[in-house]
Design a protein around this motif. Structure first.
Motif, PDB file in Angstrom:
ATOM      1  N   VAL A 176      -5.337   3.746  -1.064  1.00  0.00           N
ATOM      2  CA  VAL A 176      -5.155   3.095  -2.367  1.00  0.00           C
ATOM      3  C   VAL A 176      -5.792   1.707  -2.309  1.00  0.00           C
TER       4      VAL A 176
ATOM      5  N   HIS B  38     -10.713   3.270   2.982  1.00  0.00           N
ATOM      6  CA  HIS B  38     -10.819   3.390   1.524  1.00  0.00           C
ATOM      7  C   HIS B  38     -11.197   2.044   0.904  1.00  0.00           C
TER       8      HIS B  38
ATOM      9  N   GLN C  74       0.946   4.235  -2.815  1.00  0.00           N
ATOM     10  CA  GLN C  74       0.764   5.615  -2.369  1.00  0.00           C
ATOM     11  C   GLN C  74       1.922   6.483  -2.856  1.00  0.00           C
ATOM     12  N   ASN C  75       3.093   5.875  -2.970  1.00  0.00           N
ATOM     13  CA  ASN C  75       4.295   6.570  -3.431  1.00  0.00           C
ATOM     14  C   ASN C  75       4.387   6.632  -4.952  1.00  0.00           C
TER      15      ASN C  75
ATOM     16  N   LYS D 225      -8.052   2.341  -9.945  1.00  0.00           N
ATOM     17  CA  LYS D 225      -8.389   3.766  -9.959  1.00  0.00           C
ATOM     18  C   LYS D 225      -9.740   3.961 -10.625  1.00  0.00           C
TER      19      LYS D 225
ATOM     20  N   GLU E 129      -2.636  -0.460  -9.183  1.00  0.00           N
ATOM     21  CA  GLU E 129      -3.573   0.316  -8.381  1.00  0.00           C
ATOM     22  C   GLU E 129      -4.904   0.439  -9.097  1.00  0.00           C
TER      23      GLU E 129
ATOM     24  N   THR F 143      -3.586   5.904   6.133  1.00  0.00           N
ATOM     25  CA  THR F 143      -2.529   6.787   5.635  1.00  0.00           C
ATOM     26  C   THR F 143      -2.220   6.555   4.160  1.00  0.00           C
ATOM     27  N   ALA F 144      -2.776   5.500   3.577  1.00  0.00           N
ATOM     28  CA  ALA F 144      -2.525   5.190   2.159  1.00  0.00           C
ATOM     29  C   ALA F 144      -3.852   4.799   1.502  1.00  0.00           C
TER      30      ALA F 144
ATOM     31  N   CYS G 264       0.835  -1.212   0.000  1.00  0.00           N
ATOM     32  CA  CYS G 264       0.000   0.000   0.000  1.00  0.00           C
ATOM     33  C   CYS G 264       0.865   1.257   0.000  1.00  0.00           C
ATOM     34  N   ALA G 265       1.927   1.258   0.797  1.00  0.00           N
ATOM     35  CA  ALA G 265       2.836   2.399   0.831  1.00  0.00           C
ATOM     36  C   ALA G 265       3.472   2.619  -0.537  1.00  0.00           C
TER      37      ALA G 265
ATOM     38  N   ASN H  10      -4.937   1.240   4.360  1.00  0.00           N
ATOM     39  CA  ASN H  10      -5.993   1.560   3.389  1.00  0.00           C
ATOM     40  C   ASN H  10      -7.370   1.091   3.868  1.00  0.00           C
TER      41      ASN H  10
END
Length: 246
Positions: A231, A133, A45-46, A244, A242, A228-229, A41-42, A130
């Motif tokens: 996604v 979300h 997010q990056n 979207k 990912e 915090t992520a 997930c990080a 995540n």
């Protein structure tokens, strides 16, 4: 009498039990909260392009020899000869943006590839990072959903089960899902017991103690920090990308 919801949300404690569940679910959420699915997930997010999960060090080395950026972890530690392990901080490197990364871990990537064996099932990645979300997206899916906990070497662990319980609780609260299995009831109540201080609740858990001995307390704090992520990593063929525009 209220009508029973059409679809179910259940929890499988470890990949060892997956065969008991795999034919009943169209959507599988793989969870390895400390640390693989949090790192994934990080990474998204990056801004990474995609991630290829592989189960063995041998497979990882093949990709390494082809020039891929490869992370490999066993027993909580970086495997010698690879670019990084599965610390989420490794995947926040700006140099990884737009790249395809390969990852092999003790538990998480193995679970992803086990979940992939379920015919016609969609596989997504879950973590505390995540949580909301993902749960919002899951609530809109007209499918039976299974939270597959990666555990520790096919054994039950607390952190994955609590994360699965958090997802289960959110979906049950929508009124669109039901649960029948005791594993789901247990996961829900573990989450409700832990939710006000997950970090403290897991103080005595086996994997937190294992990572603490490796001086990875910052990783633990990062992985247990919800939302915090935002996604949704989703498996497409052999790669995670990912999701979207949903």
């Amino acid at each position: 009498m209220p009508k029973k919801p059409k679809h179910k949300i259940e929890v499988c404690f470890s990949p060892h039990d997956f065969d008991l569940f795999k034919t009943e679910f169209e959507l599988i959420v793989v969870i390895d909260a400390l640390r693989a699915t949090s790192a994934i997930c990080a990474a998204f997010q990056n801004g990474i392009k995609s991630l290829i999960p592989v189960s063995t060090i041998e497979e990882a080395m093949v990709y390494k020899e082809k020039g891929y950026l490869v992370g490999a972890e066993r027993n909580g530690q970086l495997v010698e000869g690879f670019d990084f392990g599965n610390s989420p901080y490794s995947y926040l490197n700006p140099k990884l943006k737009g790249e395809t990364v390969v990852l092999s871990t003790t538990n998480g990537t193995k679970s992803i590839n086990i979940a992939k064996q379920s015919e016609n099932a969609t596989v997504v990645i879950g973590s505390f990072l995540n949580l909301d979300h993902l749960s919002t997206w899951l609530s809109k899916q007209d499918k039976n959903i299974l939270c597959l906990c990666s555990g520790w070497k096919d054994k039950f662990n607390l952190e994955d089960t609590i994360c699965a319980g958090a997802i289960t609780t959110q979906l049950l609260e929508t009124g669109k899902f039901y649960s029948d299995e005791d594993s789901s009831v247990a996961a829900k109540y573990l989450f409700l017991s832990a939710k006000d201080n997950i970090f403290g609740y897991l103080k005595s858990s086996s994997h937190r103690r294992r990572l603490k001995k490796l001086n990875l307390n910052n990783d633990i704090k990062y992985c247990l920090n919800p939302n915090t992520a935002p996604v949704i990593p989703i498996l497409k063929g052999d790669e995670i990308v990912e999701l979207k525009d949903f």
